[in-house]
Each structure stands twice: as structure tokens, then as C-alpha cells.
Design an enzyme around this catalytic site. Sequence first.
Site, PDB file in Angstrom:
ATOM      1  N   TYR A 108      31.585 167.826  95.710  1.00  0.00           N
ATOM      2  CA  TYR A 108      30.794 168.697  96.570  1.00  0.00           C
ATOM      3  C   TYR A 108      31.130 170.158  96.293  1.00  0.00           C
ATOM      4  O   TYR A 108      32.256 170.598  96.500  1.00  0.00           O
ATOM      5  CB  TYR A 108      31.062 168.405  98.047  1.00  0.00           C
ATOM      6  CG  TYR A 108      30.562 167.071  98.538  1.00  0.00           C
ATOM      7  CD1 TYR A 108      29.674 166.303  97.792  1.00  0.00           C
ATOM      8  CD2 TYR A 108      30.968 166.577  99.772  1.00  0.00           C
ATOM      9  CE1 TYR A 108      29.225 165.082  98.253  1.00  0.00           C
ATOM     10  CE2 TYR A 108      30.515 165.352 100.251  1.00  0.00           C
ATOM     11  CZ  TYR A 108      29.651 164.608  99.482  1.00  0.00           C
ATOM     12  OH  TYR A 108      29.207 163.395  99.951  1.00  0.00           O
ATOM     13  N   SER A 263      23.470 161.120 105.798  1.00  0.00           N
ATOM     14  CA  SER A 263      22.049 161.448 106.012  1.00  0.00           C
ATOM     15  C   SER A 263      21.514 160.793 107.285  1.00  0.00           C
ATOM     16  O   SER A 263      20.419 160.225 107.288  1.00  0.00           O
ATOM     17  CB  SER A 263      21.204 161.026 104.805  1.00  0.00           C
ATOM     18  OG  SER A 263      21.535 161.764 103.662  1.00  0.00           O
ATOM     19  N   ALA A 269      14.892 165.746 108.423  1.00  0.00           N
ATOM     20  CA  ALA A 269      13.535 165.285 108.720  1.00  0.00           C
ATOM     21  C   ALA A 269      13.393 164.800 110.156  1.00  0.00           C
ATOM     22  O   ALA A 269      12.304 164.880 110.741  1.00  0.00           O
ATOM     23  CB  ALA A 269      13.133 164.171 107.753  1.00  0.00           C
ATOM     24  N   LEU A 270      14.483 164.300 110.752  1.00  0.00           N
ATOM     25  CA  LEU A 270      14.419 163.782 112.122  1.00  0.00           C
ATOM     26  C   LEU A 270      14.742 164.830 113.182  1.00  0.00           C
ATOM     27  O   LEU A 270      14.803 164.509 114.367  1.00  0.00           O
ATOM     28  CB  LEU A 270      15.367 162.586 112.265  1.00  0.00           C
ATOM     29  CG  LEU A 270      14.916 161.296 111.573  1.00  0.00           C
ATOM     30  CD1 LEU A 270      16.017 160.247 111.605  1.00  0.00           C
ATOM     31  CD2 LEU A 270      13.650 160.755 112.228  1.00  0.00           C
TER      32      LEU A 270
END
EC number: 1.-.-.-
Length: 377
Positions: A108, A263, A269-270
Site C-alpha cells: 500500500y 471494501s 458506492a454504498l
Amino acid sequence: MAMATHFTFPFNYVVSEGSHGRRSFVRKLVRAVASGDSVAPAISEESKVKLGGSDLKVTKLGIGVWSWGDNSYWNDFQWDDRKLKAAKGAFDTSLDNGIDFFDTAEVYGSKFSLGAISSETLLGRFIRERKERYPGAEVSVATKFAALPWRFGRESVVTALKDSLSRLELSSVDLYQLHWPGLWGNEGYLDGLGDAVEQGLVKAVGVSNYSEKRLRDAYERLKKRGIPLASNQVNYSLIYRAPEQTGVKAACDELGVTLIAYSPIAQGALTGKYTPENPPSGPRGRIYTREFLTKLQPLLNRIKQIGENYSKTPTQIALNWLVAQGNVIPIPGAKNAEQAKEFAGAIGWSLTDNEVSELRSLASEIKPVVGFPVEYL
């Protein structure tokens, strides 16, 4: 002249008369006051769960830090001081609001992902600064080994872990995970996890993106050494339920392996933030397209309605839905203090069984986006 002493009482500490937690906190408080130290906001044992069959306890929700320092997928391909300060705010706010479990990885924000700064390095720096302010502060750290094709044998796992510890400025981590199954040599990687435990470099070990078969094989191999497989970290959300369909969730429940859900809000998106007219930017825009977001709206509308009954946001509803599945720890990614505080508000309460079922039914009408290919191997 008496020296003035400053201390901060815990944000979410639950006081119960005669409880062990209360006595422990009071002892720490007295010692801190006597020494002139500030007291870190305490996190009660009641807010934690055991990670699989290990002795490690972590908070019921963690924070993913993939975005910290990254400029290859997140942050509009740029990393600067403003985003650094925001990440620091996310870290401190998480702890101030009762979340002390942070998940990172060696890839990361590192040279592997072309990032500017390592996520591990930033997390280590934030921990050091937190402990300078609050000497008694406790932080649970999870990181991961990248199963790169040129890495062979058990020694590669221990070597990589020691490199991660150097970046994190720690002598050990709480959870070390195999980030994904390798093309070959996975038995050696699992042996390396066992070696890391025996060398005292890690408290618990897990895997990530492992299919049901791979999960069972890993569990059995570690079991022969008397080491529990604590977790399997996979993509899991209300609109991506592959772990249920592939048998991974059921296997985790059967074996007593905690499912860590990455995720969990489908990369935003939610949250309700994105619409067909306002899709996410960057690579996410190619995943969560205008067409997909159009089909998502009926579910989001119902999530918002349910949230109004609890004074909760769509994000908090989506995360609480995951917790309701049992044996699941969501790790949403926090870029700033506002997000961290919102995530913390996703636990400590529960949706009804009917609401959980209704959301599942609505989500079943939406074709999920493509996940990580190795999930099915």
C-alpha cells in the site's frame, strides 16, 4: 508549586460498578496522573471480539489504510501535505471514537504500487506520535505479505515481516496475513506465518483473498503446529456477496475463522455520495459506472429510509448490515476524521432481522461488479 496535570477521560468507556474494566482503567488513570501523563481515550473490552481462535482481541470494526500515501489508485493520483494531515486526523479520530484496529500492507502506497509514501510508514509514524502524547495508548496493527512470484520459501515471509516492522517502527504486529495466494509455494508461505508466530513477531496470523479450499488447507496446515488461522480477509459487502456464494463465509463460520471484510461500502458506492450524474473519479469510475449506479438507486433509497429511523447515514447502515451477518469485521477505508467518526457510529446498535433480510433481497436484484480473480482459485 504544584504541577498542573491534564488528562482526557475515555470517549466511550462504559463504567459498571465493580467491573474488572473499571478497576483496570482507574489504576491506569492513577498512574498517569501521578506521572503527569495524559490519558488516552480508553476502549472497553466489551467493544472487542476475539479474532478467530487466537487470543487476539480487536474492535468490532477496523480501519483500512490502503489510501494513505497512495497515488496509483486513490487520491486522484496525487499525495500532498493536506492529505497527510487528513489521514492523521482519521487515525486519531478513530482511536478517540473507540476504534483501534488498523489494516495496512507492504504494497500500500509503496514502491510496488508506485505510491509516494508507504502506508506502513505513515501508520507507524502516527502510532509513534500518538504514544508520545498518550504513553499508554494501545493500537492493534494488521499488515500483509505480498505473494510476489520471485519470493520463495518460508524465509521470505519472515524477512518481509521484519521489513514491515521496520517501516511500522514496531517490534511485533497483532495480525500478519498472506495478501493473496501465490502462483506457487503457498505451503512455504504458511510455514513462514507459523515461524513468525514462534519467533514472537506476531500475535495472530491470517490469509486474504483465499477461496474455501485454500482456506481449509491453510487452516489444517497451521493447525498441525498448534497455530490457529485467525482470519480470512475478503471483498464482502451488501452488493458483493461472493463469500456467501463460494462457501468462504460458511467455511469461516464452521472453522472459527473471522471474516475481515474489505471494501465493505463498495469503495464508496454504498455511501449515497455517488449518482449516475456524479460517478466516482479515477479507476473506480470504470467499476461503478453510470449504468451500475442507476440500478443501485432503489437500494440506496431504501437504505436512506431505514437510516432515518435510526438517525444513521447510508454508510452506517451498510456497515451494520455486515456486522449483522455474524463473525464479520468490516474495515472501511478512512481518509479523514469525518469518515472515521462516521464509521465508528456504525457499531453499538443493530438493524432488525426484517431490515437485514429486506436489504439482502433488494441487493440480490443488482448484478455485482467483478471482484478479485483469485477468490475463485
